[in-house]
Design an enzyme around this catalytic site. Structure first.
Site, mmCIF file in Angstrom:
data_model
loop_
_atom_site.group_PDB
_atom_site.id
_atom_site.type_symbol
_atom_site.label_atom_id
_atom_site.label_comp_id
_atom_site.label_asym_id
_atom_site.label_seq_id
_atom_site.Cartn_x
_atom_site.Cartn_y
_atom_site.Cartn_z
ATOM 1 N N SER A 232 10.514 37.753 38.155
ATOM 2 C CA SER A 232 10.555 38.725 39.221
ATOM 3 C C SER A 232 9.331 39.639 39.243
ATOM 4 O O SER A 232 9.053 40.246 40.270
ATOM 5 C CB SER A 232 11.814 39.585 39.068
ATOM 6 O OG SER A 232 11.777 40.303 37.843
ATOM 7 N N LYS B 150 5.401 47.701 38.249
ATOM 8 C CA LYS B 150 6.406 46.933 39.004
ATOM 9 C C LYS B 150 7.277 47.887 39.816
ATOM 10 O O LYS B 150 7.701 48.932 39.288
ATOM 11 C CB LYS B 150 7.257 46.130 38.006
ATOM 12 C CG LYS B 150 8.263 45.180 38.661
ATOM 13 C CD LYS B 150 9.058 44.412 37.598
ATOM 14 C CE LYS B 150 10.006 43.400 38.214
ATOM 15 N NZ LYS B 150 10.728 42.619 37.189
ATOM 16 N N SER C 39 11.390 37.108 33.447
ATOM 17 C CA SER C 39 10.589 37.731 34.505
ATOM 18 C C SER C 39 9.253 38.300 34.077
ATOM 19 O O SER C 39 8.494 38.777 34.921
ATOM 20 C CB SER C 39 11.406 38.828 35.196
ATOM 21 O OG SER C 39 12.406 38.278 36.005
#
Lengths: 414, 414
Positions: free
Chosen positions: A131, A62, A155
């Site tokens: 996210s 990420k 997330s």
């Protein structure tokens, strides 16, 4: 999807080389990435370790997690092209295990709610969630066998459920958040995405050097499962409840004991405290960005940070006390009810249509605040091809039991 | 030394401008820095805010704390010239209060035990202590009214005591460690150095937006003080014990109630667990540096990281459990004994001669592990001009009481 365990088995028996496994990933990326848009950048010439327990496993990271060899842009123009000096410890650990941190995956800006352009690989008209959008979508699209994400509200679990992959949010700080852009230091948790529960468990066991997290060779015994509906917030959609019932029935078929478990009022209070803690800490954690680049912040985040200026310190301190007491209370819930794990929905329903919203984290926030391990697995698919997931939750530090129960349900559903 | 409160009073009444206050600091740096060597770099043209509650207050920032406008070198050639993108939240907060983060202060490499070249301003033949060497020395030399440091073992309290300044290690995470180079995520704590207790309390109250931490206008009542000798480790030098007795007698004269307090065996066990937790986490936190720049690590740190490869994960988990139980036990110690604060030595004795060692943190490590607030204040000076300090320790979250008791002792000694 690409199974980490399958790739490793083929490498271990000489049917595939580590470089060949990375080559498969590159082919999958070439085929799927144009439609999905899950990746920020791909290392054109990574070092592929010849051995190690994760040799040949390409990993998506990420893009709020520091990498020394690839830029880390936090999903924001403020950090466009930013090159951290060092790998975050989770990335360094993966390299040491032989894995190849191959790509950075899309993140909503600073891991808040403003969406990415990433599409849900199951139905490109829908959000992959957020996210950790790119990590969930890349694994779901079969582009990567493993990806790292983070969860502050929902997330990891929510995008994993929306995309139909397994997501693990481990116990708080089982994986260090060092070198991960902070939103809320009391909540931010590093998690994993993989094709199946056993894949995720194997990776987590290696990353944390805790072999017990890997699924035991012998049957751990059928778990006692408490079904929780989280009545302190708005009810989920009927199809989400149907998926929960389906998962529960499967668990029962596999020998699990079920009971309904109502969470007493303090958990509703703790649930309500999550945004106070998160947003108060975010306005400190992102103070430099807010002071110097406010106009470059996306609208949801900017509005949240503006509102957070109004959170009084005593309200934050009170919220922390409520959370502290609820964490102790949750131990009592497990102890008094006799359940090994909790089973509940992973999200209010399937991934919403469009890319304007990443969906709602209301069935995830309490568990992030409690710091307890959560494992989501896909249970069903809607007529529109959208997955529905359930999450298994265990006591703090009992990540192995959450994984084992999730595996039992996964097998019973197969 | 430069008193923060004195500078602020002169600015508030118009006798000094913020720019004038920074000018005084520049003069002091010009006069003292060549001998002391406490600073890594000084901002040649900082923005001096015209107002704000800390306007005109120049601050030293330990060089493991990120600053956007000044390099952050971690005390190591590996990070020479490194420019973080953002200010750490503690630095951003200081700027928002009007303060001027003027200089980066020396740190031992990655805040471990390998010494800096910084000299003790009280006697340049002696170490200032570590790891926050420059912050303690700069305040002691009258170069700065306020400085930030960090403590993982004893890196705030020990150098403050060696240099004869006030040091505050607040409750764990009262000041966020975001943007601070991590050594041990369970232990790293941001702290402050200032000329007097009231100066430090005022800064901490503003930085944390907790006015109650500032010294109350009304007398809080004489505290009940437990004298602790930390018998689980080697005894301090006689002059350290004499300083403790002197501080205790002063407190008693000021109305405090004293009693001796013996810590039961679990605290010795927790004390013994500190290095396991610290070093295990350091070997993860510094995994990139260890993998890619091992030869550039200084000898103490390299040896510690090499040893840490041998710490088994179950030993780390067991150490965390011992610490967890001791934290609960410490609440009981306060509750059952009825004491408000603990008083103990800050260090085994005065600053050692030479610069080869930064001294011993054995009287600090338990309290860092417990996460409780510690305030050190100077009590006495040896014939060689070396200060001796005592530390006041309160319950987790009771930072205001530790500061108030330290102030009472400081006044009684004056």
């Amino acid at each position: 999807m690409l199974s980490l365990l399958d790739l490793r088995a083929r490498i271990a028996t000489g049917r595939l080389t580590p470089a060949g496994a990375v080559g498969l990933v590159r082919e999958a990326i070439a085929a799927r990435e144009p439609e999905v848009g899950a990746l920020v950048c791909v290392d054109p010439a990574p070092h592929v370790a010849p051995d190690g327990p994760l040799a040949g496993i390409a990993v998506g990271v990420k893009d709020i997690i520091d990498t020394a060899d690839l830029p880390t842009a936090m999903g924001s123009a403020i950090y466009a092209g930013w090159r951290p000096r060092a790998d975050a410890p989770v990335v360094a650990r993966l390299r040491r295990l032989g894995a190849v941190p191959l790509a950075k995956t899309t993140t909503t800006p600073f891991a808040f709610m403003d969406p990415t352009a990433t599409r849900n690989p199951r139905n490109p008209g829908h959000t992959p969630g957020g996210s950790s959008a790119g990590s969930a979508a890349a694994v779901a699209a079969g582009m990567l066998p493993l990806a790292l994400g983070t969860q502050t509200g929902g997330s990891v679990i929510r995008p994993a459920a929306f995309c139909g992959v397994v997501g693990v949010k481990p116990s708080f700080r089982l994986l260090p958040t060092v070198g991960v852009k902070c939103f809320s230091w009391a909540l931010d948790t590093v998690g994993l995405f993989a094709a199946g529960v056993a894949d995720a468990a194997h990776a987590l066991a290696l990353m944390t050097d805790r072999p017990g997290l890997d699924l035991p060779a012998t049957d751990p015994g059928a778990p006692r499962i408490g079904i929780v509906t989280q009545d302190f917030c708005a009810a989920p959609a009927p199809e989400a409840l149907a998926a929960l019932a389906r998962a529960a029935a499967a668990a029962e078929r596999a020998g699990a004991t079920l009971r309904d478990l109502a969470l007493p009022a303090p958990f509703g209070e703790a649930f309500a405290c999550h945004p106070t803690i998160q947003d108060f800490e975010a306005h400190h954690a992102l103070a430099w960005e807010y002071a110097h680049h406010r106009e470059a912040l996306p609208p949801h985040l900017r509005a949240a940070l503006e509102r957070a200026q109004g959170i009084e310190t005593p309200a934050y301190d009170a919220a922390r006390r409520v959370a502290h007491h609820a964490r102790r209370g949750l131990k009592d819930v497990f102890g008094e009810s006799g359940v090994d794990v909790i089973l509940t929905v992973s999200a209010p329903g399937p991934a919403p249509a469009g890319l304007a919203s990443t969906g709602d984290s209301r069935f995830n926030r309490l568990w992030t605040l409690m710091g307890v391990p959560c494992v989501t697995l896909p249970v069903d698919v809607t007529a529109a091809g959208l997955p529905l997931g359930v999450q298994v939750i265990a006591r703090f530090g009992d990540d192995g039991r959450a994984l084992a129960a999730a595996r039992l349900i996964e097998r019973a559903l197969a």
